[in-house]
Design an enzyme around this catalytic site. Structure first.
Site: not given
Length: 346
Positions: A68-70
């Site tokens: 998720a995300s980065a």
């Protein structure tokens, strides 16, 4: 801290990827992802390192729980993304938190005073309410990082438009839904992915083209989407049989009683040879317990040094006598014991 917790820095990650990309012994790279993400600063440079590696050899990502995300920004730069059925992908967004403790401090009778040079030096400090002008500047920074995030994903996932990426609204998606949205390429397990790569599924011919994304320090050459090959077509059923056979072989070697205390040798025999499980286990059975010297074991296997299977000789520092068998002799001897073995096979 990182060695005990599993945390890894962007710098450490980039070093590992770049080292694997340069190593001529590495045919493909597998990123085993279980991460909620990280700081925005450095994430896109890490993704650029993955993109550069994917230009020279296959780089696959396994969403082994969470990317998720980065973490997804980095995964999106890889050649192929596979997720376990319950894996979570996405969170394509940016967040910056500000905490205002001013009222709490006022109730306690505490009044902070800042002595500073530079009008913006104390912007967004947590001891004062956030001024609207500072909020707008911070929102602008968040917007810039978000644009970079969207561009990074679009560069690595040619099937997704920037509009489609933004429409996810930073949501997270499990397995099948992530596949439907185009965030991943397939569902599978770690064993599935390892078997695919071992069976040649990670050939350069299957590497999809990627555009040079933000954060790249130099233009990334596109990999041809197709090329003339000298390969025999394989049906899906045959491919499934190969993968199942490879998974069974890995398990038979690595989980055998003979592998205990010889983990380095077991991994080398399982992943870097095509020996049958029976032959590999037979070799492990007569090999000395591991001293942790994998490099020495590999050197012996490749014939650079004599490979002794006598534990007593190893313990005494010997093992280079007339009784020492070389690698090819060991293989030939063990293969000859396998029913139906034909000379010339390995």
């Amino acid at each position: 801290m990182g060695a005990s917790s599993g945390v890894i820095s962007y710098e450490g990650f980039k070093y590992q990827v770049e080292s694997a990309a340069r190593d001529p012994r590495t045919r493909a790279i597998l990123l085993d992802m279980e991460s909620p993400g990280g700081e925005a600063v450095g994430a896109f440079e890490a993704a650029a390192a993955v993109r550069a590696a994917a230009a020279t050899k296959p780089v696959w990502t396994l969403v082994n729980g969470l990317a998720a995300s980065a973490a997804y920004a980095i995964a999106s730069a890889s050649t192929r993304i596979v997720s376990i059925p319950t894996g979570i992908s996405g969170s394509i967004g940016v967040v910056l938190a500000h905490f205002d403790y001013s009222e709490m401090l006022a109730k306690e009778g505490i009044k902070p005073t800042f002595i500073h040079a530079g009008a913006r030096k104390v912007d967004a400090n947590p001891y004062q309410a956030l001024p609207e002008a500072v909020r707008e500047r911070l929102q602008g920074e968040v917007g810039q990082f978000y644009d970079l995030f969207v561009e990074t994903v679009a560069a690595g996932r040619p099937g997704l438009t920037e509009k489609a990426i933004r429409s996810t609204e930073a949501g997270t998606f499990m397995g099948a839904e992530a596949l439907e949205l185009g965030l991943i390429d397939a569902l599978g397990t770690f064993e599935d992915v390892l078997a695919d790569l071992s069976a040649g599924g990670g050939s350069v011919a299957q590497t999809r083209p990627v555009a040079a994304g933000p954060g790249a320090t130099s233009p990334t050459p596109a990999v041809p989407s197709a090329r003339t090959t000298m390969e025999t077509p394989v049906t899906d059923t045959e491919a499934d049989q190969v993968r199942a056979s490879e998974r069974a072989r890995f398990a038979a070697i690595l989980n055998s009683p003979e592998a205990k205390g010889r983990e380095a040798q077991a991994n080398e025999l399982a992943f870097n040879t095509s020996l049958s499980a029976e032959t590999a286990v037979a070799i492990l059975r007569t090999a000395p317990r591991s001293s942790g010297d994998l490099a020495g074991f590999v050197a012996a296997k490749e014939g650079r040094t004599a490979l002794s299977l006598d534990p007593e000789k190893q313990a005494k520092g010997g093992g280079n006598g007339d009784e020492t068998l070389d690698w090819d002799e060991v293989i030939a001897s063990e293969n000859a014991k396998v029913p139906g073995y034909r000379k010339g096979e390995r």
